[in-house]
Design a protein around this motif. Structure first.
Motif, PDB file in Angstrom:
ATOM      1  N   GLY A 110       4.747  -5.031  10.546  1.00  0.00           N
ATOM      2  CA  GLY A 110       4.074  -4.177   9.579  1.00  0.00           C
ATOM      3  C   GLY A 110       2.707  -4.704   9.201  1.00  0.00           C
ATOM      4  N   ALA A 111       2.534  -6.023   9.195  1.00  0.00           N
ATOM      5  CA  ALA A 111       1.227  -6.604   8.890  1.00  0.00           C
ATOM      6  C   ALA A 111       0.206  -6.222   9.950  1.00  0.00           C
ATOM      7  CB  ALA A 111       1.337  -8.122   8.787  1.00  0.00           C
ATOM      8  N   PRO A 165       0.834  -1.211   0.000  1.00  0.00           N
ATOM      9  CA  PRO A 165       0.000   0.000   0.000  1.00  0.00           C
ATOM     10  C   PRO A 165       0.863   1.252   0.000  1.00  0.00           C
ATOM     11  CG  PRO A 165       0.022  -1.011   2.169  1.00  0.00           C
ATOM     12  CD  PRO A 165       0.717  -1.969   1.249  1.00  0.00           C
ATOM     13  N   ASP A 166       0.439   2.250  -0.741  1.00  0.00           N
ATOM     14  CA  ASP A 166       1.160   3.522  -0.818  1.00  0.00           C
ATOM     15  C   ASP A 166       0.663   4.425   0.307  1.00  0.00           C
ATOM     16  OD1 ASP A 166       2.628   5.719  -1.528  1.00  0.00           O
ATOM     17  OD2 ASP A 166       1.626   6.050  -3.457  1.00  0.00           O
ATOM     18  N   VAL A 167       1.075   4.092   1.535  1.00  0.00           N
ATOM     19  CA  VAL A 167       0.644   4.820   2.737  1.00  0.00           C
ATOM     20  C   VAL A 167       1.842   5.033   3.648  1.00  0.00           C
ATOM     21  CG1 VAL A 167      -1.707   3.863   2.645  1.00  0.00           C
ATOM     22  CG2 VAL A 167       0.062   2.677   3.965  1.00  0.00           C
ATOM     23  N   GLU A 168       1.701   5.942   4.584  1.00  0.00           N
ATOM     24  CA  GLU A 168       2.751   6.158   5.571  1.00  0.00           C
ATOM     25  C   GLU A 168       2.751   5.032   6.598  1.00  0.00           C
ATOM     26  OE1 GLU A 168       5.150   8.761   5.515  1.00  0.00           O
ATOM     27  OE2 GLU A 168       4.243   8.688   3.511  1.00  0.00           O
ATOM     28  N   GLN A 169       3.943   4.645   7.045  1.00  0.00           N
ATOM     29  CA  GLN A 169       4.039   3.652   8.114  1.00  0.00           C
ATOM     30  C   GLN A 169       3.399   4.185   9.392  1.00  0.00           C
ATOM     31  OE1 GLN A 169       8.283   1.513   6.951  1.00  0.00           O
ATOM     32  NE2 GLN A 169       8.014   2.337   8.990  1.00  0.00           N
ATOM     33  N   ALA A 170       2.935   3.256  10.220  1.00  0.00           N
ATOM     34  CA  ALA A 170       2.377   3.660  11.512  1.00  0.00           C
ATOM     35  C   ALA A 170       3.415   4.393  12.339  1.00  0.00           C
ATOM     36  CB  ALA A 170       1.862   2.439  12.268  1.00  0.00           C
ATOM     37  N   HIS A 171       4.647   3.897  12.311  1.00  0.00           N
ATOM     38  CA  HIS A 171       5.788   4.560  12.925  1.00  0.00           C
ATOM     39  C   HIS A 171       7.061   3.905  12.421  1.00  0.00           C
ATOM     40  CE1 HIS A 171       5.506   1.641  16.639  1.00  0.00           C
ATOM     41  NE2 HIS A 171       5.801   1.019  15.543  1.00  0.00           N
ATOM     42  N   VAL A 172       8.195   4.464  12.782  1.00  0.00           N
ATOM     43  CA  VAL A 172       9.489   3.939  12.370  1.00  0.00           C
ATOM     44  C   VAL A 172      10.258   3.514  13.618  1.00  0.00           C
ATOM     45  CG1 VAL A 172      11.661   4.412  11.190  1.00  0.00           C
ATOM     46  CG2 VAL A 172       9.530   5.442  10.356  1.00  0.00           C
ATOM     47  N   VAL A 173      10.809   2.307  13.594  1.00  0.00           N
ATOM     48  CA  VAL A 173      11.521   1.766  14.747  1.00  0.00           C
ATOM     49  C   VAL A 173      12.999   1.608  14.417  1.00  0.00           C
ATOM     50  CG1 VAL A 173      11.755  -0.222  16.288  1.00  0.00           C
ATOM     51  CG2 VAL A 173       9.481   0.566  15.617  1.00  0.00           C
ATOM     52  N   ASN A 174      13.841   2.037  15.323  1.00  0.00           N
ATOM     53  CA  ASN A 174      15.278   1.787  15.221  1.00  0.00           C
ATOM     54  C   ASN A 174      15.498   0.310  15.551  1.00  0.00           C
ATOM     55  OD1 ASN A 174      18.037   1.387  15.956  1.00  0.00           O
ATOM     56  ND2 ASN A 174      18.276   3.580  16.350  1.00  0.00           N
ATOM     57  N   HIS A 175      15.892  -0.462  14.557  1.00  0.00           N
ATOM     58  CA  HIS A 175      16.005  -1.903  14.765  1.00  0.00           C
ATOM     59  C   HIS A 175      17.219  -2.292  15.597  1.00  0.00           C
ATOM     60  CE1 HIS A 175      12.703  -2.196  12.032  1.00  0.00           C
ATOM     61  NE2 HIS A 175      12.750  -3.525  12.009  1.00  0.00           N
ATOM     62  N   CYS A 216      -3.063  -3.562   9.016  1.00  0.00           N
ATOM     63  CA  CYS A 216      -4.223  -3.528   9.905  1.00  0.00           C
ATOM     64  C   CYS A 216      -3.782  -2.879  11.212  1.00  0.00           C
ATOM     65  CB  CYS A 216      -4.803  -4.929  10.141  1.00  0.00           C
ATOM     66  SG  CYS A 216      -3.828  -6.001  11.225  1.00  0.00           S
ATOM     67  N   ASN A 217      -4.687  -2.745  12.147  1.00  0.00           N
ATOM     68  CA  ASN A 217      -4.369  -2.050  13.412  1.00  0.00           C
ATOM     69  C   ASN A 217      -4.278  -2.984  14.604  1.00  0.00           C
ATOM     70  OD1 ASN A 217      -7.060  -2.746  13.647  1.00  0.00           O
ATOM     71  ND2 ASN A 217      -7.735  -0.758  14.449  1.00  0.00           N
ATOM     72  N   PHE A 218      -4.065  -4.277  14.355  1.00  0.00           N
ATOM     73  CA  PHE A 218      -4.089  -5.245  15.450  1.00  0.00           C
ATOM     74  C   PHE A 218      -3.084  -4.920  16.545  1.00  0.00           C
ATOM     75  CE2 PHE A 218      -2.771  -9.345  17.376  1.00  0.00           C
ATOM     76  CZ  PHE A 218      -3.983  -9.707  17.919  1.00  0.00           C
ATOM     77  N   ALA A 219      -1.918  -4.408  16.190  1.00  0.00           N
ATOM     78  CA  ALA A 219      -0.877  -4.117  17.177  1.00  0.00           C
ATOM     79  C   ALA A 219      -1.275  -2.985  18.116  1.00  0.00           C
ATOM     80  CB  ALA A 219       0.427  -3.767  16.474  1.00  0.00           C
ATOM     81  N   PHE A 220      -2.190  -2.131  17.668  1.00  0.00           N
ATOM     82  CA  PHE A 220      -2.551  -0.954  18.442  1.00  0.00           C
ATOM     83  C   PHE A 220      -3.946  -1.031  19.079  1.00  0.00           C
ATOM     84  CE2 PHE A 220       0.177   0.673  14.897  1.00  0.00           C
ATOM     85  CZ  PHE A 220       1.307   0.906  15.655  1.00  0.00           C
ATOM     86  N   ASP A 221      -4.845  -1.789  18.439  1.00  0.00           N
ATOM     87  CA  ASP A 221      -6.236  -1.815  18.916  1.00  0.00           C
ATOM     88  C   ASP A 221      -6.878  -3.143  18.543  1.00  0.00           C
ATOM     89  OD1 ASP A 221      -8.698  -1.154  19.926  1.00  0.00           O
ATOM     90  OD2 ASP A 221      -9.135   0.413  18.446  1.00  0.00           O
ATOM     91  N   ALA A 222      -6.425  -4.213  19.197  1.00  0.00           N
ATOM     92  CA  ALA A 222      -6.898  -5.557  18.862  1.00  0.00           C
ATOM     93  C   ALA A 222      -8.402  -5.714  19.043  1.00  0.00           C
ATOM     94  CB  ALA A 222      -6.167  -6.591  19.716  1.00  0.00           C
ATOM     95  N   GLU A 223      -8.965  -4.990  19.996  1.00  0.00           N
ATOM     96  CA  GLU A 223     -10.394  -5.099  20.264  1.00  0.00           C
ATOM     97  C   GLU A 223     -11.236  -4.561  19.116  1.00  0.00           C
ATOM     98  OE1 GLU A 223     -12.230  -6.453  22.883  1.00  0.00           O
ATOM     99  OE2 GLU A 223     -10.289  -7.402  23.270  1.00  0.00           O
ATOM    100  N   ASN A 224     -10.674  -3.613  18.387  1.00  0.00           N
ATOM    101  CA  ASN A 224     -11.404  -2.996  17.273  1.00  0.00           C
ATOM    102  C   ASN A 224     -10.624  -3.198  15.973  1.00  0.00           C
ATOM    103  OD1 ASN A 224     -13.626  -1.531  18.828  1.00  0.00           O
ATOM    104  ND2 ASN A 224     -11.790  -0.776  19.842  1.00  0.00           N
ATOM    105  N   LEU A 225     -10.236  -4.429  15.741  1.00  0.00           N
ATOM    106  CA  LEU A 225      -9.388  -4.786  14.613  1.00  0.00           C
ATOM    107  C   LEU A 225     -10.053  -4.425  13.279  1.00  0.00           C
ATOM    108  CD1 LEU A 225      -6.987  -6.254  13.289  1.00  0.00           C
ATOM    109  CD2 LEU A 225      -8.219  -8.406  13.669  1.00  0.00           C
TER     110      LEU A 225
END
Length: 218
Positions: free
Chosen positions: A96-97, A41-51, A102-111
């Motif tokens: 990233g998945a 998808p051509d969208v912005e990442q939710a955030h960027v993590v220093n690996h 999807c928003n499972f990592a941030f809001d599993a209740e309202n996936l």
């Protein structure tokens, strides 16, 4: 030659597509004699993590641009994917998945998953294309196809399994080298790096079985 649409979610386990899973999946497809085209998808990442440190960084990145790192530049926007051009669809995992697709990592209740992704997956499913979901990507499958009684796996994480089963999907415990094949829905899942300390050879074995089983349904 069977044609696979491979949907990536960026680049990097903590904020994008899991690199090992993605590359091993492409390798397995090629070894099995299938061709593939990567999409993101051509969208912005939710955030960027220093690996290196695991800390969030003060910058923004684009999912499609980052996915191009894995695809060696040969990636197209998900909006350009046409179901009629393919025989199967594959989604490797990585956070990233669960963050960008999807928003499972941030809001599993309202996936909820990205509308354009859901539209593509539903269209593929409706035309009888088998779909493979690896690692945490089955969260998307549980939301999109749980009401149809999906059988799936994310490994043996009881908490994650319970959170996803609320959508009607039935979880089955599996090891890193195993898969679950829902023959009725033509959906194949495997845990991959849901087992975080897994050996790469075991992840490769599971992904190869995953790819072969999905191809067999096409």
């Amino acid at each position: 030659m069977k044609r696979a649409a491979v949907i990536l979610s960026g680049c990097g386990v903590f904020d994008g597509a899991e690199i090992h899973e993605s590359v091993l999946s492409l390798l397995a497809l090629d070894k099995a004699g299938a061709s593939y085209q990567c999409f993101a998808p051509d969208v912005e990442q939710a955030h960027v993590v220093n690996h290196l440190t695991g800390e969030e960084m003060e910058e923004s990145r684009n999912v499609l641009v980052e996915a191009a790192r894995i695809a060696r530049g040969k990636v197209k926007p998900l909006s350009e994917a046409k179901v009629e051009d393919f025989d199967l669809v594959m989604l490797p995992g990585g956070f990233g998945a669960a963050k960008n697709l999807c928003n499972f990592a941030f809001d599993a209740e309202n996936l909820e998953a990205l509308p354009e992704l859901v539209e593509f997956l539903k269209s593929a499913h409706g035309k009888g294309l088998p779909i493979g979901f690896a690692c945490i990507a089955p969260a998307i499958a549980a939301r999109a196809f749980g009401s149809e009684g999906l059988a799936f796996t994310i490994g043996d994480d009881a908490g994650t399994a319970e959170a996803l089963s609320k959508w009607g999907a039935a979880h089955q415990d599996r090891s890193v080298t195993e898969i679950v094949v829902d023959e009725k829905l033509k959906i194949v899942t495997t845990p991959a790096y849901m087992f975080g300390e897994a050996r790469i050879s075991d992840v490769a074995s599971g992904l190869e079985s995953w790819v072969k089983a999905t191809l067999a349904l096409s």
